[in-house]
Scaffold this motif. Structure first.
Motif, PDB file in Angstrom:
ATOM      1  N   THR A 115      20.980  32.121  73.464  1.00 59.29           N
ATOM      2  CA  THR A 115      21.570  33.323  72.859  1.00 59.29           C
ATOM      3  C   THR A 115      22.042  34.326  73.899  1.00 59.29           C
ATOM      4  O   THR A 115      21.505  34.379  75.019  1.00 59.29           O
ATOM      5  CB  THR A 115      20.527  34.014  71.946  1.00 59.29           C
ATOM      6  N   ALA A 116      22.979  35.161  73.494  1.00 59.05           N
ATOM      7  CA  ALA A 116      23.414  36.282  74.324  1.00 59.05           C
ATOM      8  C   ALA A 116      22.267  37.246  74.594  1.00 59.05           C
ATOM      9  O   ALA A 116      22.308  38.006  75.570  1.00 59.05           O
ATOM     10  CB  ALA A 116      24.544  37.030  73.623  1.00 59.05           C
ATOM     11  N   ALA A 117      21.242  37.216  73.726  1.00 62.78           N
ATOM     12  CA  ALA A 117      20.104  38.123  73.893  1.00 62.78           C
ATOM     13  C   ALA A 117      19.311  37.815  75.163  1.00 62.78           C
ATOM     14  O   ALA A 117      18.444  38.602  75.555  1.00 62.78           O
ATOM     15  CB  ALA A 117      19.199  38.062  72.662  1.00 62.78           C
ATOM     16  N   PHE A 169      27.058  34.055  71.128  1.00 60.79           N
ATOM     17  CA  PHE A 169      27.181  35.491  70.922  1.00 60.79           C
ATOM     18  C   PHE A 169      27.001  35.725  69.414  1.00 60.79           C
ATOM     19  O   PHE A 169      26.012  35.253  68.861  1.00 60.79           O
ATOM     20  CB  PHE A 169      28.457  36.019  71.592  1.00 60.79           C
ATOM     21  N   ASN A 170      27.876  36.416  68.702  1.00 64.32           N
ATOM     22  CA  ASN A 170      27.564  36.710  67.298  1.00 64.32           C
ATOM     23  C   ASN A 170      28.202  35.677  66.371  1.00 64.32           C
ATOM     24  O   ASN A 170      29.407  35.709  66.148  1.00 64.32           O
ATOM     25  CB  ASN A 170      28.015  38.126  66.954  1.00 64.32           C
ATOM     26  N   LEU A 193      25.419  41.747  60.734  1.00 57.57           N
ATOM     27  CA  LEU A 193      26.364  42.734  60.199  1.00 57.57           C
ATOM     28  C   LEU A 193      27.275  42.183  59.086  1.00 57.57           C
ATOM     29  O   LEU A 193      27.344  42.772  58.001  1.00 57.57           O
ATOM     30  CB  LEU A 193      27.221  43.301  61.349  1.00 57.57           C
ATOM     31  N   LEU A 196      25.724  41.438  55.707  1.00 55.86           N
ATOM     32  CA  LEU A 196      25.246  42.685  55.076  1.00 55.86           C
ATOM     33  C   LEU A 196      26.421  43.468  54.482  1.00 55.86           C
ATOM     34  O   LEU A 196      26.332  43.988  53.364  1.00 55.86           O
ATOM     35  CB  LEU A 196      24.511  43.560  56.101  1.00 55.86           C
ATOM     36  N   VAL A 208      26.768  50.170  53.476  1.00 52.84           N
ATOM     37  CA  VAL A 208      26.309  49.616  54.743  1.00 52.84           C
ATOM     38  C   VAL A 208      26.061  50.762  55.722  1.00 52.84           C
ATOM     39  O   VAL A 208      26.767  51.781  55.690  1.00 52.84           O
ATOM     40  CB  VAL A 208      27.321  48.587  55.302  1.00 52.84           C
ATOM     41  N   MET A 210      26.084  52.024  59.553  1.00 53.32           N
ATOM     42  CA  MET A 210      26.620  51.693  60.889  1.00 53.32           C
ATOM     43  C   MET A 210      25.678  52.343  61.899  1.00 53.32           C
ATOM     44  O   MET A 210      25.545  53.579  61.923  1.00 53.32           O
ATOM     45  CB  MET A 210      28.050  52.225  61.040  1.00 53.32           C
ATOM     46  N   CYS A 222      29.258  50.016  68.060  1.00 52.47           N
ATOM     47  CA  CYS A 222      28.995  48.900  68.983  1.00 52.47           C
ATOM     48  C   CYS A 222      30.038  47.800  68.857  1.00 52.47           C
ATOM     49  O   CYS A 222      30.545  47.515  67.767  1.00 52.47           O
ATOM     50  CB  CYS A 222      27.635  48.285  68.681  1.00 52.47           C
ATOM     51  N   ARG A 224      30.996  43.740  69.473  1.00 46.64           N
ATOM     52  CA  ARG A 224      30.421  42.403  69.591  1.00 46.64           C
ATOM     53  C   ARG A 224      31.517  41.347  69.570  1.00 46.64           C
ATOM     54  O   ARG A 224      32.615  41.571  69.064  1.00 46.64           O
ATOM     55  CB  ARG A 224      29.457  42.128  68.414  1.00 46.64           C
ATOM     56  N   TYR A 226      32.482  38.059  67.934  1.00 46.70           N
ATOM     57  CA  TYR A 226      32.158  37.242  66.759  1.00 46.70           C
ATOM     58  C   TYR A 226      32.801  35.871  66.891  1.00 46.70           C
ATOM     59  O   TYR A 226      34.007  35.766  67.119  1.00 46.70           O
ATOM     60  CB  TYR A 226      32.620  37.958  65.472  1.00 46.70           C
ATOM     61  N   VAL A 263      31.860  47.729  65.146  1.00 46.54           N
ATOM     62  CA  VAL A 263      31.257  47.712  63.804  1.00 46.54           C
ATOM     63  C   VAL A 263      32.263  48.269  62.792  1.00 46.54           C
ATOM     64  O   VAL A 263      32.452  47.710  61.705  1.00 46.54           O
ATOM     65  CB  VAL A 263      29.943  48.524  63.796  1.00 46.54           C
ATOM     66  N   ARG A 286      20.234  51.594  66.495  1.00 50.37           N
ATOM     67  CA  ARG A 286      19.131  50.632  66.352  1.00 50.37           C
ATOM     68  C   ARG A 286      18.560  50.367  67.745  1.00 50.37           C
ATOM     69  O   ARG A 286      19.319  50.075  68.683  1.00 50.37           O
ATOM     70  CB  ARG A 286      19.678  49.339  65.739  1.00 50.37           C
ATOM     71  N   LEU A 293      28.806  43.666  73.839  1.00 46.66           N
ATOM     72  CA  LEU A 293      28.458  42.302  74.250  1.00 46.66           C
ATOM     73  C   LEU A 293      29.668  41.408  74.024  1.00 46.66           C
ATOM     74  O   LEU A 293      30.020  41.099  72.878  1.00 46.66           O
ATOM     75  CB  LEU A 293      27.286  41.755  73.411  1.00 46.66           C
TER      76      LEU A 293
END
Ligand SMILES: NC(=O)c1ccc[n+]([C@@H]2O[C@H](COP(=O)([O-])OP(=O)(O)OC[C@H]3O[C@@H](n4cnc5c(N)ncnc54)[C@H](O)[C@@H]3O)[C@@H](O)[C@H]2O)c1
Ligand SMILES: O=c1ccn([C@@H]2O[C@H](COP(=O)(O)OP(=O)(O)O[C@H]3O[C@H](CO)[C@H](O)[C@H](O)[C@H]3O)[C@@H](O)[C@H]2O)c(=O)[nH]1
Length: 332
Positions: A115-117, A169-170, A193, A196, A208, A210, A222, A224, A226, A263, A286, A293
């Motif tokens: 993962t990117a994490a 990544f995502n 995201l 949701l 939602v 943000m 943020c 990301r 995808y 987002v 968060r 990323l």
């Protein structure tokens, strides 16, 4: 090839299983159904219900396996902070047991969901595989630890094991197959995201949140990278071939499009695709979220011959929406 897919009843694992079956492979899924679903296992795969930590060895003992694709994991970032034992045992201890079984039964190929994490807060963008790995949560730390374990098992295998870690990544979107079959994201505890936001359009969520609009990004939310789950599956098929061609090697590759969306841009894409106004409110940041990323997937291109073809954000959202809409009511 005769393959073991751990976590094949989950989101990414079920989509990859559908692609593996379509490519003519013989797939056994090992899944404890802790976050997956029995009916998400694509028809044509054999499901063995069990914990990878205790059941993988028995499955591989049958013999003749050409490879393992290891998707099974705990993957909720917030939960990994409050319940780290679930992650160090559920991810690391489980994966070591799997590596021992792979070694004992001389399976020549392993493809692992990293993962990117594993990178944490990046110093530079886009992130390459040589970027520093400083995970900011236990989830990312356990995935990095498994990457290290895979390296040492591959090195010590005397050329018997070739492995590829794919750092997603995502992941987003859904797979729509022949005959109306579809596989996508249906987590009981959803933190991602796009699903949701689509719950709002589907009428199962009011609005939602943000997380922050004061990030150092063009619109303050943020950013990301995808990646369509079908592009991701294509990379797994290529990684499986590559793992066989370089026994003893552990290749690590990022998987992303190299393009970031904020987002706010994701929410706008969801509005365009669904035609729903999707109320969105700004909420506090968060904890642990990096601002941006974005992947460099040059290595996946060079080493796997992989080029993502489904990077259009509206297209990714449209596939996720078709899947989510079809499931309204079914998952209630
Ligand atoms: N979805 C993403 O955006 C993303 C991004 C980066 C990495 N990943 C990684 O990709 C993999 C798949 O993610 P996902 O989103 O499909 O998750 P998921 O929760 O939908 O799927 C995981 C599957 O593994 C099973 N499982 C978990 N622990 C198990 C165990 N010990 N034994 C047997 N089965 C077990 C679950 O029941 C589930 O079916 C994970 O390893 C995750 O860390 C996902
Ligand atoms: O209700 C929400 C949900 C998310 N976000 C934001 O949307 C972006 C994407 O969040 P996700 O939770 O969808 O995904 P992450 O970027 O946190 O993904 C990270 O965690 C994942 C595991 O869940 C994967 O491991 C992935 O590789 C890793 O980058 C983040 O900026 C997040 O703050 C919101 O604003 N509101």
């Amino acid at each position: 090839m005769k393959l073991l897919v751990t976590g094949g009843a989950g989101y990414v694992g079920s989509v990859c299983t559908a692609h593996l079956l379509a490519a003519g492979h013989d797939v056994t899924v090992l899944d404890d159904l802790s976050t997956g679903h029995r009916d998400a296992v694509p028809p044509g795969a054999v499901l063995v219900e069990g914990d990878v930590a205790t059941a993988a060895s028995g499955v591989l003992a049958e013999g003749g396996f050409d490879g393992v694709l290891h998707f099974a994991a705990r993957s909720l970032v917030g939960e990994s902070v409050t319940d780290p034992a679930k992650y160090w045992h559920g991810n690391v201890v489980t994966s070591i047991a799997l590596l021992d079984a792979i070694r004992a039964h001389r399976v020549p190929r392993l493809v692992f969901s990293s993962t990117a994490a594993t990178y944490g807060e990046p110093e530079t963008s886009p992130i390459t595989e040589d970027s520093p790995t400083r995970p900011t949560n236990p989830y990312g730390a356990t995935k990095l630890a498994i990457d290290h374990a895979i390296s040492s098992y591959a090195t010590a295998s005397d050329g018997e094991l070739g492995a590829v870690s794919l750092r997603y990544f995502n992941v987003a979107g859904a797979h729509h197959g022949d005959g109306g079959t579809a596989f996508g994201e249906r987590h009981t505890t959803e933190t991602h995201l796009i699903p949701l936001v689509l719950q709002v359009a589907a009428g199962t969520r009011e609005q939602v949140a943000m997380y922050g609009d004061d990030w150092p990004t063009p619109d303050g939310t943020c950013v990301r990278d995808y990646i369509h789950v079908d592009d991701l599956a294509d990379a797994h098929l290529r990684a499986l071939e590559a793992a066989g061609s370089g026994p003893g090697e552990h290749l690590v590759c990022n998987l992303g499009n190299g393009t970031g969306f904020s987002v706010r841009e994701v929410v706008e894409a969801c509005r365009r695709v669904t035609g729903h106004p999707i109320p969105a409110v700004v909420a506090p940041r968060r904890a642990g979220d990096p601002a941006v990323l974005v992947a460099s997937a040059r290595r996946a291109h060079d080493r796997l011959g992989w080029t993502p073809t489904r990077g259009d954000l509206d297209g990714i959202v449209a596939d996720a929406w078709a899947f989510a809409r079809a499931r309204v009511g079914a998952d209630a």
